[in-house]
Design an enzyme around this catalytic site. Structure first.
Site, PDB file in Angstrom:
ATOM      1  N   ARG A  57      32.151  11.484  34.577  1.00  0.00           N
ATOM      2  CA  ARG A  57      31.639  12.438  35.138  1.00  0.00           C
ATOM      3  C   ARG A  57      31.807  12.554  36.740  1.00  0.00           C
ATOM      4  O   ARG A  57      31.982  13.735  37.090  1.00  0.00           O
ATOM      5  CB  ARG A  57      30.086  12.787  34.655  1.00  0.00           C
ATOM      6  N   TYR A 110      37.605  38.088  41.915  1.00  0.00           N
ATOM      7  CA  TYR A 110      37.503  37.783  40.189  1.00  0.00           C
ATOM      8  C   TYR A 110      36.246  38.220  39.820  1.00  0.00           C
ATOM      9  O   TYR A 110      35.195  37.918  40.369  1.00  0.00           O
ATOM     10  CB  TYR A 110      37.975  36.312  40.111  1.00  0.00           C
ATOM     11  N   ASP A 182      40.216  31.844  46.958  1.00  0.00           N
ATOM     12  CA  ASP A 182      40.707  31.657  45.666  1.00  0.00           C
ATOM     13  C   ASP A 182      42.343  31.967  45.899  1.00  0.00           C
ATOM     14  O   ASP A 182      42.704  33.012  46.053  1.00  0.00           O
ATOM     15  CB  ASP A 182      40.124  32.690  44.684  1.00  0.00           C
TER      16      ASP A 182
HETATM   17  N1  PLP Z   1      40.347  33.035  39.751  1.00  0.00           N
HETATM   18  C1  PLP Z   1      41.106  34.142  39.487  1.00  0.00           C
HETATM   19  C2  PLP Z   1      41.644  35.012  40.126  1.00  0.00           C
HETATM   20  C3  PLP Z   1      41.156  34.323  38.125  1.00  0.00           C
HETATM   21  O1  PLP Z   1      42.012  35.254  37.385  1.00  0.00           O
HETATM   22  C4  PLP Z   1      40.476  33.493  36.983  1.00  0.00           C
HETATM   23  C5  PLP Z   1      40.467  33.564  35.659  1.00  0.00           C
HETATM   24  O2  PLP Z   1      40.909  34.618  35.041  1.00  0.00           O
HETATM   25  C6  PLP Z   1      39.487  32.478  37.676  1.00  0.00           C
HETATM   26  C7  PLP Z   1      39.310  32.095  38.882  1.00  0.00           C
HETATM   27  C8  PLP Z   1      38.618  31.650  36.916  1.00  0.00           C
HETATM   28  O3  PLP Z   1      39.404  30.640  36.112  1.00  0.00           O
HETATM   29  P1  PLP Z   1      38.940  29.945  34.707  1.00  0.00           P
HETATM   30  O4  PLP Z   1      39.497  30.836  33.690  1.00  0.00           O
HETATM   31  O5  PLP Z   1      39.845  28.938  34.593  1.00  0.00           O
HETATM   32  O6  PLP Z   1      37.671  29.664  34.856  1.00  0.00           O
END
Ligand code: PLP
Length: 389
Positions: A57, A110, A182
């Site tokens: 973990r 997102y 991100d």
């Molecule tokens: N960030 C973006 C821009 C995404 O499009 C997504 C998922 O579609 C995520 C984060 C989340 O990722 P995960 O689906 O691996 O949890």
């Protein structure tokens, strides 16, 4: 970490010397626990859990190998692999806020990042507000005395709006605010936000890092102190643990990252040009189209782009959108992106209050351009567009 390190050195060799039995592919350490030779060794490990193999973990050699490579790719001191991109978002944001704090984020981030801020952290007294993000002055104006985190996604992955990372990072630094981005869309192949002053970079490794649509994972990269803080707070507490086999799948996918990204990029440029010139297409949202409003910024802070973009059909008739989508044979109708295959995700399939699709969403369609031949994909799109003439 040598920042100039050759990318293939990172992807193919880093951490892979002297493998057991001279194996070429690194083993999967599918173990939940690690044991100690003595009381003292056990005690010493527990005093510094972030840097010892105690329990999967926390750390695991297969997982750590991926982390080492991602840290190098992102020019970060350290990285942490987690169970999903959503876990990367929630662990990194939550680690830096407490009751009474404020998070400033980009409007079109997102959906589950937005949900974390609006629906989840609000329950614990953390406020959030949003800006469009195209102009750095918007951030300066929206900062509050209690702002602790600025959350970015550049470009945003349905509307493809960019933030000026250098400018936003400088504003945040002046106010002592942590910046988190991100970077899933661009990948470290084409954008290194840490070099522009951003504190923490995260990815949904489910997308391009994995690249095969067969593993769900996330990663967080940044300064040693920040990653350690995330490890000791949210990561160990919330337990969004990366499984060693999943880590190995991401490792396997990453070996071809530098080969795949340029193909996604070149194909997306050709297909966006085809769509932009088509009489049934209203607009194309891709930072590298010749007339994109933020193209100059795109070329300043990114070395290239990926295979994901949106476009709008010249119609507001959902039946035509349905016909277009259903006529395609090569583009799979699916969520997510970043794999070898081309995908289509029409905004209109989303859940809307009262079932009414807002006008700006009816014909907004997102495509992921995979690794298939461009000619075949254009043929597929041409047939689908012909079907709605
Ligand atoms: N960030 C973006 C821009 C995404 O499009 C997504 C998922 O579609 C995520 C984060 C989340 O990722 P995960 O689906 O691996 O949890």
């Amino acid at each position: 970490m040598n920042q100039q390190q050759d990318i293939t050195d990172i992807l193919h060799h880093m951490g892979e010397h002297d493998l057991p039995f001279n194996a070429v592919s690194p083993p999967i350490f599918q173990t939940s626990i690690f044991c100690f030779k003595s009381f003292d060794a056990f005690k010493e490990a527990l005093e510094d859990e972030a840097n010892h193999f105690i329990y999967t973990r926390g750390n695991n050699p297969t997982v750590n190998l991926v982390e080492e490579k991602i840290a190098a790719l992102e020019h970060a001191e350290r990285a942490k692999l987690v169970a999903s991109g959503a876990a990367a978002i929630s662990a990194s944001v939550t680690a830096f806020v407490k009751k009474g704090d404020h998070v400033l984020a980009v409007q079109d981030c997102y959906s589950w990042a937005k949900s974390l801020l609006v629906n989840y952290l609000s329950r614990f007294g953390v406020e959030s507000s949003f800006v469009d993000g195209c102009d750095p002055a918007e951030f300066e104006a929206a900062i509050r005395p209690n702002t602790k985190v600025i959350y970015l996604e550049s470009p945003t992955t349905f509307t493809f709006k960019l933030q000026n990372l250098k400018a936003v990072a400088a504003i945040a630094k002046k106010h002592g605010i942590k910046t988190i981005i991100d970077n899933t869309w661009c990948t470290p192949i084409y954008q290194n936000p840490i070099d522009l002053g951003i504190d923490i970079v995260l990815h949904s490794a489910t997308k391009y890092l994995g690249g095969n649509s067969d593993a769900v994972a996330g990663v967080i990269a940044g300064k040693e102190a920040d990653i350690r803080h995330i490890f000791e707070t949210e990561f160990m507490t919330m337990g969004a643990v990366p499984d060693p086999f999943m880590a190995w799948l991401i490792l396997r996918g990453m070996r071809t990252l530098h080969i795949r990204l340029p193909v996604h990029f070149e194909s997306a440029k050709k297909i966006t040009a085809f769509l932009a010139a088509h009489p049934l297409v209203e607009s194309v949202l891709y930072p590298f189209t010749p007339d994109y409003p933020q193209r100059e910024l795109a070329e300043t802070q990114m070395r290239g782009g990926s295979g994901l973009f949106s476009f709008r059909l010249k119609t507001r008739d959902v039946n035509k959108v349905r016909t277009f989508v259903d006529t395609l044979t090569l583009f799979k109708r699916a969520v997510s992106w970043g794999g070898y295959e081309s995908l289509i995700s029409p905004s209109a399939v989303g859940n809307f209050p009262d079932g009414i699709i807002p006008d700006d969403k009816v014909s907004l369609i997102r495509l992921h351009i995979g690794l298939e031949s461009v000619e075949s994909l254009v043929e597929d799109l041409t047939r689908a567009l012909d079907a709605i003439r």
